[in-house]
Design an enzyme around this catalytic site. Structure first.
Site, PDB file in Angstrom:
ATOM      1  CG  HIS A 232      -1.697   1.182   1.501  1.00  0.00           C
ATOM      2  ND1 HIS A 232      -3.048   1.251   1.276  1.00  0.00           N
ATOM      3  CD2 HIS A 232      -1.348   2.404   1.971  1.00  0.00           C
ATOM      4  CE1 HIS A 232      -3.487   2.451   1.590  1.00  0.00           C
ATOM      5  NE2 HIS A 232      -2.478   3.176   2.022  1.00  0.00           N
ATOM      6  CD  GLU A 233       2.048   3.389   3.674  1.00  0.00           C
ATOM      7  OE1 GLU A 233       2.224   4.465   3.082  1.00  0.00           O
ATOM      8  OE2 GLU A 233       1.061   3.197   4.408  1.00  0.00           O
TER       9      GLU A 233
END
Lengths: 196, 640
Positions: free
Chosen positions: B167-168
């Site tokens: 996600h990051e």
């Protein structure tokens, strides 16, 4: 009305300028503190290796208790100074303390290695050879990260001593110059040289 | 999801935002104009000016300058790189040599994800907070950092952590951080008006007490109150817009995380554990408010939520979810030290028993030609296969070399050792001599030792190793960096020529170290058509070096057809395809717009993959090219 706008704009320009000086000071300070954490990692690794070294050496050097104890004591002292210095790498006293403690440790280690020369069995020990190699490679890493730290400190000091930052540096909490980390005594900057 | 399309979308969005912001500026100008005119009507010296175009222009200019300068200042101070953000949140770098299994696990996951997506491995910061949260910060992939809270590392298992990290990485690859920084800067610029208003109110409040009959003072108070209100209202709507944009990016990042890992249960599981945790994703640090949009879960609860509600996010990933949260308070995940490859004393180069890091270890480092599945997929963000492949590739590199490449001194030696000539003993001696005289003996010794271990690695692995070394290399001081580049250059030139590997080595290192011209490359405008000769040259080089059966011609034509159907395809002669010629063509290629770069790289992939095999030289050209164009490309997947 026009004058008001002109004054506002000028004031704003000055504010932006001063803010940029503040930011740059913070960035440079962060940079050298970051560089110190590099040294910290390597020194810590060295301090972790020393008990293993003593453990290995103890079996062979039964009559050198004083030397061994001196190494352990110097190691503990240096580990303590490292802790203090890592809290505040900008503090001159803490850095000087670390440099002194490191000097003592280097001296004690040097004497230990010199003594080990007269123990052929110890020289043949594989564990000992590994530890030696590990210690000297850590020594190289310390020297290298110390160079990076000193470069960052010099950068910071130079910037805050130039004009115009010099006008604001103490107001922004950057009054003290940061100190270079030098291990001059007992030549710890060089890897302990022991031939096998 | 497609890296280029996302970058383009992010850019179009930025254009919309700038337009929106211009609209806001016009509204603010009008409001201020009305304010000054209303106040001015009743005052003698301003009466003539009220409601005139002159005043309107003055108000417009003033607003533009004040808001613009304040915004720029704020953007500049926020763009200081990811490490500044991480430090202001109280984060500490996890040392790559850590012995804590949980920390090591995070480092490994981040490393695998970075190598799979072809970005440099970002530094990882640990934040001592109980909440489960994570963030990515930085202006570009090159200065990005990843931050993870202590709670995140202890309350999530490996696949959930992998989801969070993916996600990051989506935020990093999509350029969300830049968008957010700009938005924050704009809002600050508008809110700055209200600060000026506040100052005016206080100033005139003081002067009024002295002369109570001062009409100008009263005017100043009204203007102050007006400015204050305008700034506040503007800031309010700005924050609403920012929150709305941010929520969209969160959905996108969740979707990308599923795509990168092909494992919806990872990210969904992480979100559920946040839901079932009494501390949730809260961050206590005082600066958290400024950075809430960067986090994985919402750091604060407020009406300007930068993140969609948890339940909604989970349901987008798992539509059949039954609203059940696990009891996270009782969970404590412990990483397996063996599987994460904690290196104790095995870090020494002389150690003879390196522990294998992954469970399965494949033999066969000496692959001359690698089969390729699909290179194009590399441009669309890492696929699940690439994430897996990254783990395999890392396991193929000797673990003591990996260990060395994690701190500056060792990383420098590893990089220099990659440049050592493997064919000619005479040159090798000269190179080692050069290192010992330009740097010192211990560096030369270590480089020589490392060389013996890495000379058999194939190009794919060598580039993985270079990516590994990139992060510690950035920790060198400027002086040390200069020394490194100088020595690297003289090692390359020791045989009086630059080969393809050396050329791409320089490109990749350049991207990591200074990246000024490469940052410019991000903002190209030129079309593909105007750069066709340069593109042809690269395709020709790939075709010649590709060792294809049936000669270079068909491979070249396949790639060229992807670029242009109307023009004749003239294969450049082999003698023209030298690293020097390629280098000379680069500056013009860097000026292409991003869609043109995409088509060009696609064409290159078509040529390289023509016979289903990718040769060493082709990997080198593609790697150097993608670095120079600032387009991250993951490792090439082998069929095995």
């Amino acid at each position: 009305m026009t004058t008001l706008i002109v004054i506002c704009v000028l004031a704003l320009a000055v504010v932006v300028f001063v803010v940029s000086i503040y930011n740059k000071l913070v960035t440079l300070k962060n940079r050298f503190e970051n560089a110190f954490s590099q040294i910290e990692v390597q020194l810590q690794r060295r301090y972790d290796l020393i008990p293993n070294l003593i453990e290995t050496v103890k079996g062979y050097m039964k009559h050198e208790r004083e030397t061994l104890e001196a190494v352990i004591q110097a190691r503990n002292q240096a580990a303590g100074s490292l802790k203090t210095a890592s809290q505040n790498p900008g503090d001159a006293g803490a850095i000087a303390g670390l440099a002194g403690a490191e000097g003592l440790l280097g001296g004690a280690l040097g004497r230990l290695f010199a003594l080990s020369e007269s123990y052929p069995d110890l020289k043949a020990d594989k564990n000992m050879a590994n530890l030696q190699e590990e210690l000297s490679s850590t020594e190289n890493k310390v020297a290298f990260s110390r160079q990076a730290f000193n470069d960052a400190v010099t950068n910071y000091n130079t910037y805050k001593q130039t004009f115009p930052p010099v006008l604001f540096s103490s107001a922004f909490g950057h009054a003290e110059d940061a100190t270079l980390l030098e291990f001059e005594s007992e030549k710890i900057a060089d890897a302990p040289k022991v031939q096998f | 999801m497609d890296f280029f399309a996302q970058q383009d979308k992010a850019r179009t969005k930025t254009v919309y935002l700038v337009l929106l912001f211009c609209g806001a500026l016009v509204c603010i100008t009008l409001a201020i104009f009305c304010l000054f005119s209303l106040v001015g009507q009743n005052q003698r010296d301003l009466k003539d000016l009220a409601w005139t175009p002159v005043l309107l222009v003055q108000c417009g200019l003033g607003t533009l300058i004040v808001v613009g300068l304040a915004s720029l200042g704020r953007i500049a101070s926020l763009s200081g790189g990811g490490s500044v953000v991480a430090q202001s949140l109280g984060g500490k770098v996890i040392p790559p040599t850590t012995n804590n299994p949980n920390e090591k696990r995070i480092l490994n996951i981040v490393e695998e994800m970075a190598i799979a997506s072809g970005t440099p491995v970002p530094p990882v910061y640990l934040i001592e907070e109980r909440g489960i949260n994570a963030f990515a910060a930085g202006y570009s992939p090159n200065d990005a950092v990843v931050g993870i809270t202590r709670g995140c590392s202890e309350k999530l298992n490996r696949e959930q952590l992998q989801g969070v990290v993916a996600h990051e990485f989506s935020h990093i690859l999509n350029g969300d951080m830049r968008l957010n920084i700009r938005l924050t800067g704009f809002i600050f610029g508008i809110v700055f008006l209200s600060r000026i208003g506040h100052v005016m109110m206080r100033l005139s409040g003081g002067s009024r007490r002295r002369s109570s009959n001062n009409k100008g003072g009263a005017g100043l108070v009204i203007i102050g109150i007006g400015l204050f209100a305008i700034g506040m209202v503007g800031g309010f709507f700005g924050s609403l817009i920012r929150a709305a944009v941010s929520r969209q990016r969160e959905f996108l990042a969740d979707a990308s995380a599923v795509q990168f890992t092909r494992n919806p249960s990872g990210i969904a599981g992480a979100l559920k554990r946040i839901g079932g945790f009494s501390t949730g994703s809260k961050i206590q640090a005082s600066d958290a408010g400024d950075y809430c949009h960067m986090f994985f879960g919402s750091a604060l609860n407020s009406m300007f939520a930068t993140h969609p509600p948890l339940a909604l996010r989970i349901r987008k990933i798992e539509p059949n979810w039954t609203d059940q949260y696990p009891d996270t308070d009782g969970i404590l995940e412990k990483a397996d030290p063996q599987a994460e490859g904690i290196v104790g004393f095995a870090g020494s180069i002389s150690d003879s028993s390196p522990k294998p890091r992954a469970k399965k270890k494949k033999a066969g480092n000496k692959v001359e030609v690698v089969d390729s599945k699909s290179f194009i997929s590399s441009f669309t963000g890492p696929s699940q296969d690439q994430v897996k492949e990254a783990a395999t590739l890392i396991s193929l590199i000797p673990s003591n070399i990996l260990f060395l490449s994690k701190e500056p001194f060792g990383a420098r030696c590893v990089l220099l050792s990659l440049l050592i000539d493997s064919n000619d003993t005479k040159f090798r001696k000269m190179q080692i001599q050069e290192i010992s005289s330009a740097i010192d003996q211990s560096t030369a010794d270590l480089t020589g030792k490392v060389y013996l271990k890495i000379r058999k690695l194939n190009s794919n692995l060598k580039f993985v190793l270079i990516e590994q070394c990139a992060a510690p290399l950035k920790q060198l001081s400027n002086t040390q960096q200069k020394e490194f580049t100088r020595v690297a250059e003289s090692l390359i030139l020791v045989d009086q020529r630059i080969d393809l590997f050396e050329w791409s080595f320089q490109k990749v290192i350049d991207q990591h170290l200074q990246s000024k011209e490469i940052a410019n490359a991000l903002h190209g405008r030129s079309s593909l058509k105007s750069r066709l000769p340069e593109c042809t040259l690269f395709l020709g080089a790939l075709a010649h070096f590709g060792k294809n059966e049936g000669g270079p011609k068909p491979a070249f034509e396949k790639g060229f057809r992807a670029l242009s159907r109307s023009r004749p395809a003239n294969l450049p002669v082999r003698s023209k395809c030298t690293p020097e010629k390629l280098e000379a063509a680069l500056p013009r290629l860097q000026k292409m717009n991003s869609m043109a770069k995409r088509s060009f790289l696609d064409a290159c992939a078509k040529t390289a993959e023509y016979d289903g095999k990718i040769a060493e030289e082709e990997i080198q050209i593609l790697r150097g090219l993608s670095s120079a164009l600032a387009c991250p490309v993951g490792p090439i997947i082998r069929n095995s």
